[in-house]
Design an enzyme around this catalytic site. Structure first.
Site, short mmCIF file in Angstrom:
data_model
loop_
_atom_site.label_atom_id
_atom_site.label_comp_id
_atom_site.label_asym_id
_atom_site.label_seq_id
_atom_site.Cartn_x
_atom_site.Cartn_y
_atom_site.Cartn_z
N LYS A 13 48.19 42.51 45.48
CA LYS A 13 48.83 43.10 44.28
C LYS A 13 47.81 43.85 43.43
CE LYS A 13 50.13 39.02 42.80
NZ LYS A 13 49.57 38.12 43.84
N ARG A 88 55.73 34.65 36.45
CA ARG A 88 55.41 33.75 37.55
C ARG A 88 56.29 32.52 37.53
NH1 ARG A 88 49.90 35.27 38.44
NH2 ARG A 88 48.96 34.12 40.15
N ARG A 122 37.40 37.48 49.81
CA ARG A 122 37.42 38.38 48.64
C ARG A 122 36.14 38.26 47.82
NH1 ARG A 122 42.34 38.24 44.60
NH2 ARG A 122 41.88 36.01 44.55
N ARG A 155 35.46 34.29 43.34
CA ARG A 155 36.20 33.61 42.27
C ARG A 155 36.23 32.10 42.52
NH1 ARG A 155 41.74 37.06 41.49
NH2 ARG A 155 42.56 34.94 41.30
N ARG A 166 47.22 27.00 44.94
CA ARG A 166 47.89 28.21 44.46
C ARG A 166 49.10 28.55 45.32
NH1 ARG A 166 43.00 31.94 44.67
NH2 ARG A 166 44.34 33.63 43.98
P1 AP5 Z 1 44.00 41.23 45.91
O1 AP5 Z 1 44.44 42.61 45.65
O2 AP5 Z 1 42.88 40.67 45.09
O3 AP5 Z 1 45.29 40.24 45.91
P2 AP5 Z 1 46.21 39.76 44.73
O4 AP5 Z 1 47.60 39.72 45.26
O5 AP5 Z 1 45.97 40.54 43.49
O6 AP5 Z 1 45.68 38.26 44.61
P3 AP5 Z 1 45.27 37.36 43.39
O7 AP5 Z 1 44.62 36.17 44.05
O8 AP5 Z 1 44.45 38.08 42.38
O9 AP5 Z 1 46.61 36.98 42.82
P4 AP5 Z 1 46.95 35.70 42.14
O10 AP5 Z 1 48.36 35.95 41.87
O11 AP5 Z 1 46.64 34.44 42.83
O12 AP5 Z 1 45.87 35.63 40.96
P5 AP5 Z 1 45.91 36.18 39.47
O13 AP5 Z 1 44.65 36.87 39.22
O14 AP5 Z 1 47.20 36.85 39.18
O15 AP5 Z 1 43.61 41.11 47.45
C1 AP5 Z 1 43.08 39.91 47.99
C2 AP5 Z 1 41.96 40.25 48.98
O16 AP5 Z 1 42.51 40.92 50.12
C3 AP5 Z 1 40.87 41.18 48.42
O17 AP5 Z 1 39.65 40.80 48.97
C4 AP5 Z 1 41.28 42.58 48.94
O18 AP5 Z 1 40.15 43.41 49.13
C5 AP5 Z 1 41.95 42.23 50.27
N1 AP5 Z 1 43.09 43.09 50.58
C6 AP5 Z 1 44.02 43.57 49.73
N2 AP5 Z 1 44.95 44.30 50.38
C7 AP5 Z 1 44.60 44.25 51.70
C8 AP5 Z 1 45.15 44.81 52.89
N3 AP5 Z 1 46.26 45.55 52.87
N4 AP5 Z 1 44.51 44.56 54.07
C9 AP5 Z 1 43.39 43.80 54.11
N5 AP5 Z 1 42.82 43.26 53.01
C10 AP5 Z 1 43.40 43.49 51.83
O19 AP5 Z 1 45.95 34.79 38.68
C11 AP5 Z 1 44.87 33.90 38.68
C12 AP5 Z 1 45.24 32.65 37.93
O20 AP5 Z 1 45.52 32.98 36.55
C13 AP5 Z 1 46.51 31.92 38.40
O21 AP5 Z 1 46.25 31.04 39.48
C14 AP5 Z 1 46.90 31.18 37.12
O22 AP5 Z 1 46.12 30.05 36.92
C15 AP5 Z 1 46.59 32.20 36.03
N6 AP5 Z 1 47.74 33.06 35.75
C16 AP5 Z 1 47.82 34.41 35.98
N7 AP5 Z 1 49.03 34.87 35.61
C17 AP5 Z 1 49.73 33.79 35.17
C18 AP5 Z 1 51.05 33.62 34.69
N8 AP5 Z 1 51.90 34.66 34.61
N9 AP5 Z 1 51.45 32.38 34.32
C19 AP5 Z 1 50.61 31.32 34.39
N10 AP5 Z 1 49.34 31.42 34.86
C20 AP5 Z 1 48.91 32.64 35.24
#
Ligand code: AP5
Ligand code: ZN
Length: 209
Positions: A13, A88, A122, A155, A166
């Site tokens: 994402k 979420r 990552r 991370r 997660r």
């Molecule tokens: P990446 O683009 O980083 O994936 P992502 O979907 O953004 O994954 P995240 O882990 O950041 O999402 P998340 O939802 O767990 O974490 P968030 O930061 O929102 O890609 C992943 C990897 O794959 C990278 O290395 C990339 O290079 C590679 N890649 C990407 N596309 C690819 C492809 N097509 N082919 C090959 N490789 C590829 O949240 C973190 C924490 O914050 C949560 O756990 C929670 O504690 C808190 N939080 C955030 N939002 C909320 C909320 N709304 N409510 C409550 N808590 C929240």
């Protein structure tokens, strides 16, 4: 255009949003990135959420909703935005309806095995938050961000135990949003399994942008 990016952790994402803002010209608003910046700056919010995030659990709805409400009230978000990682929970989705009208919800579809491979490789820029991968999206110089020269790190929530947590949290609390938005006629499915450029092509075709 007001977009929500939905999908399991590691679906890509954040990577896709960083590319899509270039052609959509709207801000990328990632709740995860906002929390990580708060942790890095040791603000009151950062101190409150650090342990929760490192363990792979969700920050409480009240805190997260207040944060997004405030961010969406800013001038740059009036014409559109990509909301990445929010809502979420059903409670967050209901709250969002009270302060903004979303046009489309993009559901990034990917199996768990691919998620684990993506998250465990990552690396993230300490300075600007850009995402890399040790196999699929390598920086030009190992350990250094292409965009700003910042140092890359793993991370804390990308450790094996937190990844499992997660995924569990995603299945229990976030996956129900797929049906929630499908029933409202807002959902667009995008296959997130291919390489980044292909996922972008799939996204552009699905949304006609
Ligand atoms: P990446 O683009 O980083 O994936 P992502 O979907 O953004 O994954 P995240 O882990 O950041 O999402 P998340 O939802 O767990 O974490 P968030 O930061 O929102 O890609 C992943 C990897 O794959 C990278 O290395 C990339 O290079 C590679 N890649 C990407 N596309 C690819 C492809 N097509 N082919 C090959 N490789 C590829 O949240 C973190 C924490 O914050 C949560 O756990 C929670 O504690 C808190 N939080 C955030 N939002 C909320 C909320 N709304 N409510 C409550 N808590 C929240
Ligand atoms: Zn950087």
């Amino acid at each position: 255009m007001k977009l929500v990016f939905l999908g399991p952790p590691g679906a890509g994402k954040g990577t896709l949003a960083a590319k899509a803002v270039e052609f959509l010209q709207i801000p990328h608003i990632s709740t995860g990135a906002i929390f990580r910046a708060a942790i890095a700056n040791k603000t009151a919010l950062g101190l409150k959420v650090k342990e929760i995030i490192d363990a792979g659990k969700l920050v409480d709805d009240e805190t997260t909703i207040a944060l997004v409400r405030e961010r969406l009230a800013q001038a740059d978000a009036q014409k559109g935005y990509i909301l990445d990682g929010f809502p979420r929970t059903i409670a967050q989705a209901e709250a969002l309806e009270g302060f903004s009208k979303v046009d489309r919800v993009v559901n990034f579809d990917i199996p768990d095995s691919a998620v684990i491979e993506r998250l465990s490789g990552r690396r993230v820029c300490k300075n600007c938050g850009a995402n890399y991968h040790i196999l699929f999206n390598k920086p030009k110089k190992e350990g250094i961000c292409d965009l700003c020269g910042g140092e890359l790190y793993t991370r804390d929530d990308d450790k094996a135990e937190a990844i499992q947590k997660r995924l569990e949290v995603y299945r229990a609390q976030t996956a129900p949003l797929i049906d929630y938005y499908r029933k409202k006629g807002l959902l667009v499915d995008v296959d997130a399994r291919p390489a980044v450029d292909q996922v972008i092509a799939n996204f552009r075709q699905a949304l006609q942008v």
